[in-house]
Design an enzyme around this catalytic site. Structure first.
Site, PDB file in Angstrom:
ATOM      1  CD  GLU A  10      -2.968  -1.101   0.303  1.00 23.92           C
ATOM      2  OE1 GLU A  10      -3.431  -0.080  -0.079  1.00 23.92           O
ATOM      3  OE2 GLU A  10      -3.668  -2.290   0.195  1.00 23.92           O
ATOM      4  CB  CYS A  40      -1.430   7.687   1.393  1.00 16.40           C
ATOM      5  SG  CYS A  40      -3.209   6.679   1.987  1.00 16.40           S
TER       6      CYS A  40
HETATM    7  P1  NAD Z   1       8.228   4.753   4.730  1.00 16.35           P
HETATM    8  O1  NAD Z   1       8.374   4.036   3.644  1.00 16.35           O
HETATM    9  O2  NAD Z   1       9.231   5.617   5.261  1.00 16.35           O
HETATM   10  O3  NAD Z   1       8.021   3.929   6.157  1.00 16.35           O
HETATM   11  C1  NAD Z   1       7.061   2.631   6.354  1.00 16.35           C
HETATM   12  C2  NAD Z   1       7.623   1.694   7.387  1.00 16.35           C
HETATM   13  O4  NAD Z   1       8.710   1.091   6.629  1.00 16.35           O
HETATM   14  C3  NAD Z   1       7.903   2.165   8.559  1.00 16.35           C
HETATM   15  O5  NAD Z   1       7.509   1.057   9.595  1.00 16.35           O
HETATM   16  C4  NAD Z   1       9.401   2.157   8.559  1.00 16.35           C
HETATM   17  O6  NAD Z   1      10.028   1.778  10.045  1.00 16.35           O
HETATM   18  C5  NAD Z   1       9.800   0.981   7.688  1.00 16.35           C
HETATM   19  N1  NAD Z   1      11.113   1.322   6.960  1.00 16.35           N
HETATM   20  C6  NAD Z   1      11.591   2.932   6.536  1.00 16.35           C
HETATM   21  N2  NAD Z   1      12.493   2.564   5.893  1.00 16.35           N
HETATM   22  C7  NAD Z   1      12.933   1.566   5.645  1.00 16.35           C
HETATM   23  C8  NAD Z   1      14.046   0.632   5.106  1.00 16.35           C
HETATM   24  N3  NAD Z   1      15.001   1.365   4.438  1.00 16.35           N
HETATM   25  N4  NAD Z   1      13.963  -0.690   5.083  1.00 16.35           N
HETATM   26  C9  NAD Z   1      13.098  -1.394   5.858  1.00 16.35           C
HETATM   27  N5  NAD Z   1      12.122  -0.598   6.425  1.00 16.35           N
HETATM   28  C10 NAD Z   1      11.833   0.570   6.459  1.00 16.35           C
HETATM   29  O7  NAD Z   1       6.623   5.382   4.698  1.00 16.35           O
HETATM   30  P2  NAD Z   1       6.021   6.688   6.011  1.00 16.35           P
HETATM   31  O8  NAD Z   1       7.037   7.802   5.833  1.00 16.35           O
HETATM   32  O9  NAD Z   1       5.899   5.845   7.257  1.00 16.35           O
HETATM   33  O10 NAD Z   1       4.896   6.741   5.290  1.00 16.35           O
HETATM   34  C11 NAD Z   1       4.519   7.541   4.063  1.00 16.35           C
HETATM   35  C12 NAD Z   1       4.421   7.106   2.573  1.00 16.35           C
HETATM   36  O11 NAD Z   1       3.385   5.859   2.824  1.00 16.35           O
HETATM   37  C13 NAD Z   1       3.903   8.107   1.645  1.00 16.35           C
HETATM   38  O12 NAD Z   1       4.278   7.626   0.489  1.00 16.35           O
HETATM   39  C14 NAD Z   1       2.455   7.714   1.793  1.00 16.35           C
HETATM   40  O13 NAD Z   1       1.447   8.098   0.614  1.00 16.35           O
HETATM   41  C15 NAD Z   1       2.475   6.185   1.814  1.00 16.35           C
HETATM   42  N6  NAD Z   1       1.066   5.681   2.507  1.00 16.35           N
HETATM   43  C16 NAD Z   1       0.446   4.863   1.786  1.00 16.35           C
HETATM   44  C17 NAD Z   1      -0.899   4.495   2.199  1.00 16.35           C
HETATM   45  C18 NAD Z   1      -1.706   3.312   1.652  1.00 16.35           C
HETATM   46  O14 NAD Z   1      -2.723   2.871   1.944  1.00 16.35           O
HETATM   47  N7  NAD Z   1      -1.438   3.335   0.075  1.00 16.35           N
HETATM   48  C19 NAD Z   1      -1.243   4.746   3.616  1.00 16.35           C
HETATM   49  C20 NAD Z   1      -0.466   5.723   4.397  1.00 16.35           C
HETATM   50  C21 NAD Z   1       0.918   5.962   3.906  1.00 16.35           C
END
Ligand code: NAD
Length: 455
Positions: free
Chosen positions: A209, A243
């Protein structure tokens, strides 16, 4: 306990078949609902400490969705989990055919920070309903919500069934090196690719997602005042950290001034502030810096002020923006709304299509032909005509992205499906089988087979 031992313990529990029992699943769903309700004060306190999110916003945009998913799963589970009869083709007569929904096993759910409860708990609901065990890794950025979820779930459930593991990149990386039967990830497209690569090593199925730049089209025949109200609401809820928030507006130039004026008056009317409990902090300093760079002072129409210490950015509208501007190079994910005007809808559509496929798209128009044209020509996860965000709370619509904005969709039965394998079974009696497929072959047998297979 090491992650590996935890996963082994969950796998042993899964293989004991306890989670396959519908009554067990229903009991756990009821228990989840009860412990969340019981601990609401803790959940409200934690999220307010993290980014000043109010009880009103937390209930309406997070808990109510999780509660609904739980209640729907409780009501519909007997139907979703039922073996489904299907037709049997002539070549297999006599026989009967059916599909058995079976749980996948040990699932990893990785949550994002922007709706920390909803995005961690709704996938868990689907995973429990489908009969799996779960390891949840919530986002570490809203630290208090992560602690709260760990405290509540790790107290209420045995760790061989549900376990919350807190942590950031190192912990997630270690978890991703383990073998799971399903990974459900919510977050950025960049990290989504890391998750997908890790999953590929074990051929683990994924649901991703992700995000993207969700456009809003406003055409001259739209009800401009209502469009402005609904865009402003959808953009500045959660301070734009949604998002599916409208990322930018494409407005037909003849109605641009009217739309800008109306959006300005709604921003004033809604009076966004922490004190009014309708605005939240930007999640951290890094995002404050990232967002500040998008505010081109020469293009500010409304807002634009930044209060570093309070992690507050005024609801901001930028006008006369072009696709070459910095703000158009990545998902904004904050309270900044660029407006781009167009004279040719075809050109505007082409511009959108040149970018990655967005998670959402919003079309404000009263013209059925324009609506159909955009719906036909632009690919996106899901969206709306004449409103924003509300499609995510229509539980009859699966929610998910396409291309760069994600793989798979969930909520309601769609959620049950992503945590389920549908096992196809053909069952035959020991009698009544024609001898056609067995050697020795003959012309006569072949002509019968051709006749049968032509049906
Ligand atoms: P992110 O990708 O930075 O982090 C998400 C998760 O991944 C966190 O739990 C984090 O600890 C982990 N993570 C971060 N970097 C990592 C790495 N290098 N290796 C492994 N794990 C890692 O995202 P975010 O900043 O938490 O959220 C924002 C993004 O999420 C935006 O792009 C938003 O559009 C998207 N989003 C999508 C939905 C959806 O339902 N489609 C919902 C909410 C947010």
């Amino acid at each position: 306990m090491s992650y590996q031992s935890l996963i082994e313990a969950q796998r042993t529990f899964f293989h004991s078949n306890v989670t396959k029992d519908i009554h067990f699943r229903l009991k756990q769903l009821r228990k989840l609902l009860a412990v969340l309700k019981e601990n609401e004060p803790l959940l409200y306190k934690a999220i307010h400490e993290d980014f000043k999110k109010s009880e009103f916003d937390t209930y309406t945009t997070e808990l109510s969705l999780v509660y609904h998913d739980i209640k729907e799963a409780i009501q519909m589970l007997p139907k979703w989990a039922k073996k489904k009869r299907t037709r049997t083709n002539l070549v297999n007569v006599p026989g009967k055919s059916y599909i058995i929904p079976e749980p996948l096993g040990v699932c990893l759910v990785i949550g994002a920070w922007n709706y920390p409860y909803q995005l961690s708990l709704a996938p868990i609901v689907a995973a429990i309903a489908a009969g799996n065990t779960v390891v949840l890794k919530p986002s570490e950025l809203p630290a208090n919500t992560s602690v709260a979820m760990a405290k509540i779930l790790n107290t209420a459930f045995e760790e061989n069934f549900i376990k919350v593991i807190e942590g950031g990149i190192p912990e997630t990386t270690e978890l991703l090196s383990c073998k799971f039967d399903k990974i459900f990830f919510t977050g950025s497209t960049t990290v989504g690719k890391i998750v997908y690569q890790a999953a590929a090593k074990n051929l683990t199925p994924v649901t991703l997602e992700l995000g993207g730049k969700s456009p809003v089209f406003v055409t001259r025949d739209a009800d401009i005042d209502n469009s402005a109200k609904r865009i402003v609401w959808g953009k500045f809820l959660n301070s734009g950290q949604t998002c599916i928030a409208p990322d930018y507006i494409l407005v037909e130039s003849s109605v641009q001034e009217k739309l800008l004026g109306s959006m300005k008056s709604y921003i004033e009317k809604f009076s966004y502030s922490f004190a009014n409990e309708n605005y939240i902090q930007i999640v951290n300093e890094r995002n404050m810096k990232r967002l500040s760079k998008f505010i081109d002072k020469d293009k500010v129409y409304v807002g634009g002020k930044i209060h570093e210490e309070e992690r507050f950015i005024e609801p901001t509208i930028l006008r006369d923006v072009s696709f070459a501007d910095k703000v158009m190079q990545e998902e904004i994910f904050g309270p900044i709304l660029p407006v781009i005007s167009f004279d040719s809808l075809d050109k505007a559509i082409t511009q959108v299509k040149q970018g990655a496929k967005p998670l959402a798209c919003y079309i404000f128009t009263n013209d059925a032909k324009i609506k159909e044209k955009i719906l036909q020509e632009v690919s996106f996860g899901g969206g709306q005509v004449n409103d924003t965000l509300m499609h995510v709370v229509n539980y009859h619509l699966p929610f998910g992205g396409v291309g760069d904005s994600g793989i798979g969709s969930y909520h309601g039965e769609a959620g049950f499906k992503v945590f389920t394998h549908y096992k196809s079974i053909l069952e035959k009696p020991f009698f009544g089988e024609p001898n056609l497929k067995y050697p020795p072959y003959s012309k006569n047998k072949l002509s019968w087979i051709k006749k049968i297979l032509s049906f």
